[in-house]
Design a protein around this motif. Structure first.
Motif, mmCIF file in Angstrom:
data_model
loop_
_atom_site.group_PDB
_atom_site.id
_atom_site.type_symbol
_atom_site.label_atom_id
_atom_site.label_comp_id
_atom_site.label_asym_id
_atom_site.label_seq_id
_atom_site.Cartn_x
_atom_site.Cartn_y
_atom_site.Cartn_z
ATOM 1 N N ASP A 122 0.846 -1.208 0.000
ATOM 2 C CA ASP A 122 0.000 0.000 0.000
ATOM 3 C C ASP A 122 0.881 1.259 0.000
ATOM 4 O OD1 ASP A 122 -2.381 -1.434 0.123
ATOM 5 O OD2 ASP A 122 -2.400 -1.460 2.315
ATOM 6 N N TRP A 123 1.917 1.234 0.816
ATOM 7 C CA TRP A 123 2.821 2.393 0.868
ATOM 8 C C TRP A 123 3.440 2.650 -0.497
ATOM 9 C CZ3 TRP A 123 5.441 0.280 5.900
ATOM 10 C CH2 TRP A 123 4.643 0.626 7.007
ATOM 11 N N VAL A 124 3.877 1.546 -1.120
ATOM 12 C CA VAL A 124 4.529 1.674 -2.425
ATOM 13 C C VAL A 124 3.537 2.235 -3.453
ATOM 14 C CG1 VAL A 124 5.519 0.296 -4.309
ATOM 15 C CG2 VAL A 124 6.332 -0.007 -1.966
ATOM 16 N N LYS A 125 2.284 1.811 -3.327
ATOM 17 C CA LYS A 125 1.225 2.327 -4.201
ATOM 18 C C LYS A 125 1.090 3.849 -4.039
ATOM 19 C CE LYS A 125 -2.960 -0.235 -5.252
ATOM 20 N NZ LYS A 125 -4.158 -0.811 -4.646
ATOM 21 N N THR A 126 1.105 4.322 -2.798
ATOM 22 C CA THR A 126 0.973 5.773 -2.572
ATOM 23 C C THR A 126 2.217 6.503 -3.082
ATOM 24 O OG1 THR A 126 1.930 5.690 -0.337
ATOM 25 C CG2 THR A 126 -0.461 5.455 -0.509
ATOM 26 N N GLN A 127 3.368 5.869 -2.929
ATOM 27 C CA GLN A 127 4.608 6.490 -3.410
ATOM 28 C C GLN A 127 4.620 6.556 -4.936
ATOM 29 O OE1 GLN A 127 7.414 3.855 -1.549
ATOM 30 N NE2 GLN A 127 6.997 4.624 0.513
ATOM 31 N N LYS A 128 3.967 5.580 -5.565
ATOM 32 C CA LYS A 128 3.859 5.591 -7.032
ATOM 33 C C LYS A 128 2.956 6.757 -7.468
ATOM 34 C CE LYS A 128 1.631 4.126 -10.901
ATOM 35 N NZ LYS A 128 0.251 4.485 -11.212
ATOM 36 N N LEU A 129 1.889 6.986 -6.712
ATOM 37 C CA LEU A 129 1.016 8.134 -7.016
ATOM 38 C C LEU A 129 1.781 9.448 -6.839
ATOM 39 C CD1 LEU A 129 -2.262 6.851 -5.321
ATOM 40 C CD2 LEU A 129 -1.840 7.090 -7.777
ATOM 41 N N LEU A 130 2.685 9.450 -5.865
ATOM 42 C CA LEU A 130 3.516 10.639 -5.656
ATOM 43 C C LEU A 130 4.479 10.837 -6.837
ATOM 44 C CD1 LEU A 130 4.215 12.892 -3.551
ATOM 45 C CD2 LEU A 130 6.103 11.416 -2.821
ATOM 46 N N ALA A 131 5.023 9.737 -7.342
ATOM 47 C CA ALA A 131 5.903 9.823 -8.519
ATOM 48 C C ALA A 131 5.120 10.414 -9.697
ATOM 49 C CB ALA A 131 6.450 8.437 -8.879
ATOM 50 N N ASP A 132 3.879 9.951 -9.858
ATOM 51 C CA ASP A 132 3.016 10.517 -10.912
ATOM 52 C C ASP A 132 2.836 12.016 -10.692
ATOM 53 O OD1 ASP A 132 2.743 7.960 -11.819
ATOM 54 O OD2 ASP A 132 0.756 7.629 -10.955
ATOM 55 N N HIS A 133 2.608 12.393 -9.448
ATOM 56 C CA HIS A 133 2.415 13.797 -9.091
ATOM 57 C C HIS A 133 3.628 14.651 -9.494
ATOM 58 C CE1 HIS A 133 1.588 17.323 -6.508
ATOM 59 N NE2 HIS A 133 2.830 17.188 -6.074
ATOM 60 N N PHE A 134 4.829 14.104 -9.270
ATOM 61 C CA PHE A 134 6.054 14.828 -9.649
ATOM 62 C C PHE A 134 6.405 14.623 -11.129
ATOM 63 C CE2 PHE A 134 7.362 14.486 -4.996
ATOM 64 C CZ PHE A 134 7.338 15.857 -4.770
ATOM 65 N N ARG A 135 5.595 13.829 -11.842
ATOM 66 C CA ARG A 135 5.852 13.438 -13.238
ATOM 67 C C ARG A 135 7.209 12.726 -13.401
ATOM 68 N NH1 ARG A 135 1.591 15.843 -15.615
ATOM 69 N NH2 ARG A 135 0.922 17.800 -14.651
ATOM 70 N N ILE A 136 7.512 11.918 -12.424
ATOM 71 C CA ILE A 136 8.737 11.104 -12.499
ATOM 72 C C ILE A 136 8.342 9.738 -13.072
ATOM 73 C CG2 ILE A 136 10.525 9.941 -11.146
ATOM 74 C CD1 ILE A 136 10.174 12.329 -9.094
ATOM 75 N N ASP A 137 8.787 9.451 -14.290
ATOM 76 C CA ASP A 137 8.420 8.186 -14.931
ATOM 77 C C ASP A 137 9.157 7.012 -14.317
ATOM 78 O OD1 ASP A 137 6.584 9.094 -16.692
ATOM 79 O OD2 ASP A 137 8.031 9.464 -18.302
#
Lengths: 366, 195
Positions: A122-137
């Protein structure tokens, strides 16, 4: 070093591994350095059990810098002149991200013990959403020690094409029976505090600090090594002038009392329980017929697995198990064993060999 | 590892095979093998500086003492194992050989030949000999079990290790007529593919 602390809000519902839904959540984040134009210099650092988004630098009035300050900064191991480093406080924590101690948006009540169970994935999922937020592919590297190392491993498994390198430090692919046992003792100590009220202490305006303190004292012993404790404290008696508690005899007692108390004043008991439960249940192989090799097969990231010789909480056998499974799976993975003076906590501190290994790994071709 | 040796090994190891290199040094061989033959390679090394060199070379490496660890790699699907100039440094070379052949179907072994005339002359001189292949002084050498080509091939016969291919190299690291005619006397190094 440019530091930016920011609370990022996500409004979309988040489906948790437990089946429960989190209706939007906040992530407390801190970043160091700058994201380049190509957005390919980003490094995610994942915190361990009691860590948070404050990984480096010193805030005004703070005695101690962030938890990985020895390794993150200008000219340091993870050089913030070249890399954009992102740290988050995980959900369920108690340092600004949505957790048991944050008031619920609608009712303005603390969710407390009713806060849903969260997992490493779950944490990794939220961190992935954060990567999307920063537009980090794609992260250049995801790194972490202990529970943070488990997140780094989970990243490589969950999002194979969004992480180039994963540094899995003082961690394991699942914790031992003994670790679960130690966590259960800590939870029991907290729950038996008369101020715990089945987790609903905040609505009663109290806090099970005594339990939290004792749980942390137990935990703290497991993070150090026997030789480190002997070296630091020996059997020296505590100076009566600085006694935290009148019953204290030895320096080591006073130290644990102090550390425990400090922790109890800044940590939330429900978060403690939630974090230990997440650690206990971490076992990515369970979705792959309990076959770790199968679980690692889709990884595209390069792994670096690091164990410390004085770590008895996550001994080197755990690191070797990940490495051997990685070899069977035929994925890129290296394993090194370092000397560490601080037991399990060694991952937090700079040593030349540790620093050189991480720097080289970060610089190596992806 | 010098160039001739690299070319030989490069020629012998099949494309896309899974390779383990015991005593991989800075990982140079594995790097070339993965670039040119698309192998999946892992090195085993115990020297921290060499391990760091592997990491910076992008070569997967495992920190381990070879003496303690060869048998750990059984059943991992390795096609080829490489042991370049390190068999003589192991505590029990014969057992190590047996274990290596359980780890992989084939193994590439390179060996400094203690029977080379230059070294024989050194002994005749009453001193521990040294050469380009064996440069260390007696008090700091890592070599525990030096042998000649004749010794090694005798062991292979006794233990039924099949020598599938071999190349003998002279002191300049070249495959010469003389070194192949009388290897035990004129070869400085031998390279074997053993199955």
């Amino acid at each position: 070093m440019k530091i930016n602390t920011e609370k990022v809000s996500f409004v979309e519902p988040l489906a948790l591994e437990s089946g429960e839904i989190l209706h939007g959540f906040d992530l407390m984040t801190e970043t160091y350095g700058e994201l380049n134009y190509a957005k390919d210099n980003a490094v995610l650092v994942c915190h361990a059990f009691s860590g948070n988004h404050h990984a480096a630098g010193k805030r005004d009035g703070e005695k101690k810098p962030g938890w990985w300050d020895e390794l993150i900064g200008d000219g340091k191991t993870i050089d913030t002149r070249n890399y954009f480093v992102v740290a988050v406080n995980n959900i369920g924590g108690c340092h600004g991200s949505t957790g048991p101690a944050t008031p619920n948006n609608e009712s303005n009540q603390f969710s407390g013990a009713s806060f849903p169970e969260v997992s490493v994935s779950d944490w990794v999922k939220t961190q992935k959403l954060l990567a999307d937020h920063f537009r980090i592919d794609c992260w250049e590297m995801v790194a972490g020690g202990s529970l943070g190392g488990m997140q780094a491993l989970q990243w490589a498994i969950s999002y194979p094409n969004r992480v180039k390198k994963a540094a899995i430090i003082a961690a394991s692919s699942k914790i031992s029976t003994q670790n679960i046992a130690l966590n259960e003792v800590a939870r029991e100590i907290i729950k038996k505090d008369e101020d715990f009220h089945n987790g609903d202490y905040l609505s009663k305006d109290v806090s099970p600090k005594k339990g939290l303190k004792a749980a942390r004292m137990l935990g703290h012993i497991t993070y150090l090594s026997e030789s480190n404790m002997s070296k630091r404290f020996g059997r020296r008696l505590q100076d009566p002038k600085n006694k935290i508690d009148a019953d204290v005899n030895y320096e080591v007692e006073n130290y644990l009392q102090y550390k425990g108390e400090q922790f109890a004043n800044t940590f939330d008991a429900n978060s403690y329980i939630l974090m230990t439960k997440a650690m206990d249940s971490f076992d990515p192989a369970k979705d792959f017929d309990n076959d770790l090799i199968k679980c690692l097969q889709n990884i595209q990231a390069k792994l670096l697995v690091i164990s410390f010789d004085s770590d008895w909480l996550f001994p080197k056998e755990y690191g070797i198990e990940i490495q051997m499974s990685a070899i069977k799976a035929g994925i890129d993975s290296s394993y090194i064993e370092l000397e560490g003076d601080y037991g399990h906590d060694s991952f937090l501190f700079y040593s030349e060999q540790y620093s050189v290994a991480l720097t080289n790994f970060l610089k190596s071709d992806g | 590892m010098d160039n001739t040796l690299k070319l030989i090994v490069l020629d012998w190891i099949p494309s896309q095979s899974k390779v383990i290199d015991f005593g991989c040094g800075d990982g140079a061989l594995l790097k070339i093998l993965s670039e040119q033959k698309s192998i999946i390679g892992y090195g085993v090394e115990n020297d921290p500086d060499k391990i760091n060199a592997c990491i910076i070379n992008g070569v997967s490496v495992i920190q381990q003492d070879i003496d303690a660890g060869i048998h750990n790699y059984k059943g991992m699907g390795f096609d080829v194992a490489v042991m370049a100039s390190s068999i003589q440094c192991l505590r029990k070379p014969r057992d190590a050989m047996k274990n290596i052949l359980k780890v992989a179907n084939e193994c590439v072994i390179t060996l400094p030949n203690f029977g080379n005339w230059e070294l024989r002359l050194g002994i005749l001189n009453g001193k521990m000999p040294s050469s380009a292949q064996l440069p260390a002084k007696w008090y700091e050498t890592k070599n525990l079990h030096l042998c000649t080509i004749a010794d090694f091939e005798e062991l292979c016969r006794e233990e039924s290790f099949t020598i599938k291919k071999n190349v003998y190299l002279n002191r300049k690291g070249k495959s010469s007529w003389l070194a192949n005619k009388l290897p035990n006397l004129f070869a400085a190094q031998a390279v074997y593919l053993i199955g």
